[in-house]
Design an enzyme around this catalytic site. Structure first.
Site, PDB file in Angstrom:
ATOM      1  N   SER A  87      44.558 -32.836  28.178  1.00 45.47           N
ATOM      2  CA  SER A  87      43.763 -33.894  28.179  1.00 45.47           C
ATOM      3  C   SER A  87      44.406 -34.998  27.204  1.00 45.47           C
ATOM      4  CB  SER A  87      42.290 -33.387  27.795  1.00 45.47           C
ATOM      5  OG  SER A  87      41.412 -34.507  27.907  1.00 45.47           O
ATOM      6  N   ASP A 111      37.767 -31.454  38.107  1.00 47.34           N
ATOM      7  CA  ASP A 111      37.880 -31.952  36.841  1.00 47.34           C
ATOM      8  C   ASP A 111      36.703 -33.275  36.722  1.00 47.34           C
ATOM      9  OD1 ASP A 111      38.463 -33.259  34.402  1.00 47.34           O
ATOM     10  OD2 ASP A 111      40.519 -32.535  34.389  1.00 47.34           O
ATOM     11  N   HIS A 167      37.603 -29.207  33.436  1.00 56.32           N
ATOM     12  CA  HIS A 167      38.472 -29.814  32.694  1.00 56.32           C
ATOM     13  C   HIS A 167      39.403 -28.819  31.698  1.00 56.32           C
ATOM     14  CE1 HIS A 167      40.113 -33.212  30.700  1.00 56.32           C
ATOM     15  NE2 HIS A 167      39.640 -32.938  29.459  1.00 56.32           N
TER      16      HIS A 167
END
Length: 185
Positions: free
Chosen positions: A68, A134, A161
């Site tokens: 991320s 996601d 995610h």
């Protein structure tokens, strides 16, 4: 090989699949999970300083795995680092380099342009993993990042995610993809 794992926004070294992966990879490698300061209120300069402090050197035996917000932080760090030889590679999970509609407070991580040519050329081993469902980073952003890096893009139908609340306290696919890489000796 020295593998560095870089967590993302609101995470820690103990979060999600990071400790599991470290344990699996430590059988044959040295592994460091980078501890980034104030993950609930991240600052790009502080995160870059933490990367500089905890990554002592970058060489052909350096491999990076980021998640991320850790992806853009890693890419910025590598883009700005003096790299003498190709690195072993990197795997980016739910990476992005564009504004996230739901997390505008992270836009200050995107202010500096990355040297994509350099990031593409510093290794032959580039993998980006995303998920169609996601809910934080739209998969199209992850796919565009993979394209800019000329990286192999792996898209899962379901993965969210890749957080512990999405069922990711381990990540066998990532481990499997790492083990498939043929490293130059």
């Amino acid at each position: 090989m020295h593998i560095y794992i870089i967590h993302g926004y609101s995470a820690s070294v103990e979060a999600h699949w990071f400790s599991w992966l470290k344990e699996k990879l430590e059988e044959e490698n040295e592994v460091t999970i980078i501890d980034l300061p104030t993950p609930q209120n991240p600052n790009p300069k502080e995160w870059n300083d933490a990367l500089k402090e905890q990554i002592k050197f970058i060489d052909k035996n350096s491999f990076f795995i980021a998640h991320s917000l850790g992806c853009i932080s890693l890419l910025k760090f590598l883009s700005e680092s003096k790299i003498e030889e190709k690195i072993a590679g990197y795997i980016l999970v739910s990476g992005f380099n564009e504004s996230l509609p739901s997390l505008k407070q992270l836009d200050h991580f995107l202010e500096k342009r990355l040297d994509y040519k350099k990031l593409e050329k510093i290794t032959d081993n580039k993998i980006v993993i995303g998920s169609n469902d996601d809910y934080i980073v739209p998969v199209v952003l992850t796919q565009r990042l993979a394209f800019l890096l000329s990286a192999n893009f792996i898209c899962l139908e379901k993965g969210g995610h890749f957080l512990d609340r999405d069922g990711y306290t381990n990540f066998p696919l990532l481990l499997s993809e790492f083990k498939k890489i043929k490293f130059n000796e």
